[in-house]
Design a protein around this motif. Structure first.
Motif, PDB file in Angstrom:
ATOM      1  N   VAL A 113      49.037  50.876  31.274  1.00  0.00           N
ATOM      2  CA  VAL A 113      47.984  50.055  30.910  1.00  0.00           C
ATOM      3  C   VAL A 113      48.409  48.716  31.481  1.00  0.00           C
ATOM      4  CG1 VAL A 113      46.946  48.868  29.074  1.00  0.00           C
ATOM      5  CG2 VAL A 113      47.666  51.497  28.773  1.00  0.00           C
ATOM      6  N   LEU A 114      49.663  47.916  31.326  1.00  0.00           N
ATOM      7  CA  LEU A 114      49.751  46.787  31.898  1.00  0.00           C
ATOM      8  C   LEU A 114      49.749  46.747  33.421  1.00  0.00           C
ATOM      9  CD1 LEU A 114      50.896  43.890  31.485  1.00  0.00           C
ATOM     10  CD2 LEU A 114      53.216  44.684  31.375  1.00  0.00           C
ATOM     11  N   ALA A 115      50.231  47.620  33.960  1.00  0.00           N
ATOM     12  CA  ALA A 115      50.147  47.534  35.558  1.00  0.00           C
ATOM     13  C   ALA A 115      48.493  47.726  36.040  1.00  0.00           C
ATOM     14  CB  ALA A 115      51.129  48.937  36.142  1.00  0.00           C
ATOM     15  N   GLY A 116      47.774  48.796  35.173  1.00  0.00           N
ATOM     16  CA  GLY A 116      46.340  48.663  35.557  1.00  0.00           C
ATOM     17  C   GLY A 116      45.625  47.367  35.355  1.00  0.00           C
ATOM     18  N   ILE A 117      46.031  46.483  34.224  1.00  0.00           N
ATOM     19  CA  ILE A 117      45.249  45.327  33.880  1.00  0.00           C
ATOM     20  C   ILE A 117      45.472  44.394  34.936  1.00  0.00           C
ATOM     21  CG2 ILE A 117      45.064  43.320  32.409  1.00  0.00           C
ATOM     22  CD1 ILE A 117      45.416  45.370  30.124  1.00  0.00           C
ATOM     23  N   VAL A 118      47.040  44.131  35.313  1.00  0.00           N
ATOM     24  CA  VAL A 118      47.562  43.084  36.175  1.00  0.00           C
ATOM     25  C   VAL A 118      46.944  43.224  37.620  1.00  0.00           C
ATOM     26  CG1 VAL A 118      49.473  41.779  37.010  1.00  0.00           C
ATOM     27  CG2 VAL A 118      49.471  42.496  34.844  1.00  0.00           C
ATOM     28  N   GLY A 119      47.309  44.661  37.901  1.00  0.00           N
ATOM     29  CA  GLY A 119      46.696  44.781  39.394  1.00  0.00           C
ATOM     30  C   GLY A 119      45.180  44.698  39.620  1.00  0.00           C
ATOM     31  N   ALA A 120      44.558  44.959  38.641  1.00  0.00           N
ATOM     32  CA  ALA A 120      43.079  44.836  38.952  1.00  0.00           C
ATOM     33  C   ALA A 120      42.606  43.232  38.618  1.00  0.00           C
ATOM     34  CB  ALA A 120      42.354  45.583  37.315  1.00  0.00           C
ATOM     35  N   LEU A 121      43.287  42.472  37.872  1.00  0.00           N
ATOM     36  CA  LEU A 121      42.862  41.163  37.885  1.00  0.00           C
ATOM     37  C   LEU A 121      43.290  40.237  39.025  1.00  0.00           C
ATOM     38  CD1 LEU A 121      43.667  40.176  34.126  1.00  0.00           C
ATOM     39  CD2 LEU A 121      41.666  40.673  35.109  1.00  0.00           C
ATOM     40  N   ALA A 128      43.581  41.881  41.928  1.00  0.00           N
ATOM     41  CA  ALA A 128      42.334  42.084  42.920  1.00  0.00           C
ATOM     42  C   ALA A 128      40.977  41.078  42.721  1.00  0.00           C
ATOM     43  CB  ALA A 128      42.109  43.779  42.975  1.00  0.00           C
ATOM     44  N   GLU A 129      40.682  41.288  41.668  1.00  0.00           N
ATOM     45  CA  GLU A 129      39.650  40.471  41.148  1.00  0.00           C
ATOM     46  C   GLU A 129      39.558  39.107  41.635  1.00  0.00           C
ATOM     47  OE1 GLU A 129      36.460  41.409  39.867  1.00  0.00           O
ATOM     48  OE2 GLU A 129      37.298  43.449  39.890  1.00  0.00           O
ATOM     49  N   VAL A 130      40.755  38.479  41.519  1.00  0.00           N
ATOM     50  CA  VAL A 130      40.792  36.889  42.057  1.00  0.00           C
ATOM     51  C   VAL A 130      40.490  36.951  43.384  1.00  0.00           C
ATOM     52  CG1 VAL A 130      42.575  35.233  42.646  1.00  0.00           C
ATOM     53  CG2 VAL A 130      42.591  36.294  40.271  1.00  0.00           C
ATOM     54  N   LEU A 131      40.910  37.955  44.500  1.00  0.00           N
ATOM     55  CA  LEU A 131      40.535  38.025  45.585  1.00  0.00           C
ATOM     56  C   LEU A 131      38.962  38.178  45.940  1.00  0.00           C
ATOM     57  CD1 LEU A 131      43.335  40.277  47.273  1.00  0.00           C
ATOM     58  CD2 LEU A 131      43.175  37.860  47.365  1.00  0.00           C
ATOM     59  N   TYR A 132      38.480  39.194  45.264  1.00  0.00           N
ATOM     60  CA  TYR A 132      37.139  39.426  45.157  1.00  0.00           C
ATOM     61  C   TYR A 132      36.198  38.029  44.711  1.00  0.00           C
ATOM     62  CZ  TYR A 132      37.419  44.219  46.353  1.00  0.00           C
ATOM     63  OH  TYR A 132      37.830  45.404  47.132  1.00  0.00           O
ATOM     64  N   ALA A 133      36.697  37.437  43.806  1.00  0.00           N
ATOM     65  CA  ALA A 133      35.945  36.044  43.443  1.00  0.00           C
ATOM     66  C   ALA A 133      35.982  35.354  44.533  1.00  0.00           C
ATOM     67  CB  ALA A 133      36.650  35.602  42.173  1.00  0.00           C
ATOM     68  N   ASN A 134      37.081  35.218  45.334  1.00  0.00           N
ATOM     69  CA  ASN A 134      36.951  34.131  46.211  1.00  0.00           C
ATOM     70  C   ASN A 134      36.293  34.524  47.689  1.00  0.00           C
ATOM     71  OD1 ASN A 134      39.524  31.868  46.352  1.00  0.00           O
ATOM     72  ND2 ASN A 134      40.182  33.527  45.004  1.00  0.00           N
ATOM     73  N   LEU A 135      35.565  35.692  47.445  1.00  0.00           N
ATOM     74  CA  LEU A 135      34.586  35.890  48.456  1.00  0.00           C
ATOM     75  C   LEU A 135      33.327  35.014  48.672  1.00  0.00           C
ATOM     76  CD1 LEU A 135      34.881  39.798  48.900  1.00  0.00           C
ATOM     77  CD2 LEU A 135      35.899  38.148  50.288  1.00  0.00           C
ATOM     78  N   HIS A 136      32.907  34.392  47.425  1.00  0.00           N
ATOM     79  CA  HIS A 136      31.915  33.807  47.010  1.00  0.00           C
ATOM     80  C   HIS A 136      32.309  32.077  47.110  1.00  0.00           C
ATOM     81  CE1 HIS A 136      30.113  37.529  45.775  1.00  0.00           C
ATOM     82  NE2 HIS A 136      31.106  37.829  45.104  1.00  0.00           N
ATOM     83  N   THR A 137      31.267  31.532  47.383  1.00  0.00           N
ATOM     84  CA  THR A 137      31.314  30.096  47.509  1.00  0.00           C
ATOM     85  C   THR A 137      30.136  29.547  46.498  1.00  0.00           C
ATOM     86  OG1 THR A 137      31.841  30.094  49.940  1.00  0.00           O
ATOM     87  CG2 THR A 137      31.349  27.963  48.893  1.00  0.00           C
TER      88      THR A 137
END
Length: 312
Positions: free
Chosen positions: A92-100, A102-111
């Motif tokens: 569970v911990l690995a899933g949450i941390v890994g997903a978040l 990755a989400e930081v990267l996807y958030a940076n695709l927007h300006t």
């Protein structure tokens, strides 16, 4: 009596560490695929509104991801030891941390980059799915050998040239759950808000991980309680100081006034839960106790080794 290194131990470590390795590989693949579309400086710290208030370079992102996921993976390999609930919590911990991460990267695709709450919800969802995978995978990790189902004994017969040792991890499930909760909180804060907010919970969680499951051994040196991985702190009662060892049930609140390392008039102990414990009566009249399963065998062996030491 010590568990020897073998396939069982390797399988336990593999199942416990696998989710963190998988999350790390996925995050690296996502980073490589998005790298050319990401800004030179990544938004790395987000306030309560989801707006960024700090940045980090690409290398910093990779280093933090590596330290976080690989570090947690190594720690989980050390503490899980075939305990099904801990293995599932690790997934569970690995899933949450890994997903978040990755989400930081996807958030940076927007300006400008924003990190709304629904991205955290995605991380929680991935953690839930990973937990299901962990529940299924945990069956491939054999548990530690159970202690013999014999009643309390006072001595263990050993031949003149024969020696023996006993070793087991002590601990309490509520403490382990608390440890995991603190680490998860720190990991989420690291992914969402940055290291400034996360350093406290992460540090506390890592310290708790090290000390949550002390290692108890009985051998020719006497009774030793340690972290199992660090040379200090360590508590040792040498054989020459032991008058008698017994196994008995202890009530943490009634007998010692709480949990942790406790000192009371005439006695001290490492009390992580109520239940069975090794209780050693020193020759100076003071008792030392440590709560642990299989205490009857440990006490019996201590008595045998202490008696042998006294007759030399």
């Amino acid at each position: 009596m010590r568990e020897t290194m073998g396939h069982g131990r390797i399988r336990r470590a593999t199942v416990a560490g696998l989710p963190f390795l998988l999350a790390y590989v996925v995050d690296l693949v996502v980073f490589i695929r998005l790298r050319d579309r990401l800004p030179y400086r990544l938004a790395s710290h987000f306030g309560s509104s989801g707006r960024p208030d700090d940045t980090a370079g690409h290398l910093e992102y990779v280093l933090v991801t590596t330290a976080l996921l690989i570090g947690l993976g190594v720690l989980w390999m050390l503490i899980a030891r075939g305990v099904r609930s801990l293995i599932v919590m690790g997934w569970v911990l690995a899933g949450i941390v890994g997903a978040l991460m990755a989400e930081v990267l996807y958030a940076n695709l927007h300006t400008p980059a924003v990190f709304p709450f629904w991205r955290v919800a995605i991380g929680a969802g991935v953690g839930a799915v990973a937990g299901g995978a962990g529940w299924w995978t945990a069956r491939f990790a054999p548990s530690l050998p159970a202690p013999p189902a014999e009643g309390p004994v006072e001595r263990i017969d050993l031949g003149a040239g024969e020696t023996a040792g006993w070793a087991r991890h002590a601990g309490a499930r509520p403490l382990l759950v608390l440890t995991v909760a603190v680490v998860v909180t720190g990991a989420v804060l690291l992914a969402v808000s940055g290291w400034q907010d996360a350093v406290g919970p992460v540090a506390v969680g890592l310290v708790l991980m090290v000390f949550a499951r002390p290692y108890v051994t009985v051998d020719r040196r006497g009774l030793t309680v340690s972290t199992g991985r660090l040379p200090w702190p360590r508590i040792r009662v040498p054989l020459g100081e032991i008058e008698q060892a017994t196994s008995r049930d202890i009530n943490a609140l009634k007998d010692f006034g709480g949990w942790g390392y406790r000192v009371r008039a005439g006695r001290s102990g490492l009390i992580l839960r109520s239940g069975e414990a090794i209780v050693v009566r020193r020759r100076n009249g003071r008792d030392f106790a440590v709560t642990i399963d299989g205490s009857a065998d440990a006490a019996a062996l201590l008595n045998t080794l202490a008696e042998r030491q006294a007759t030399r």
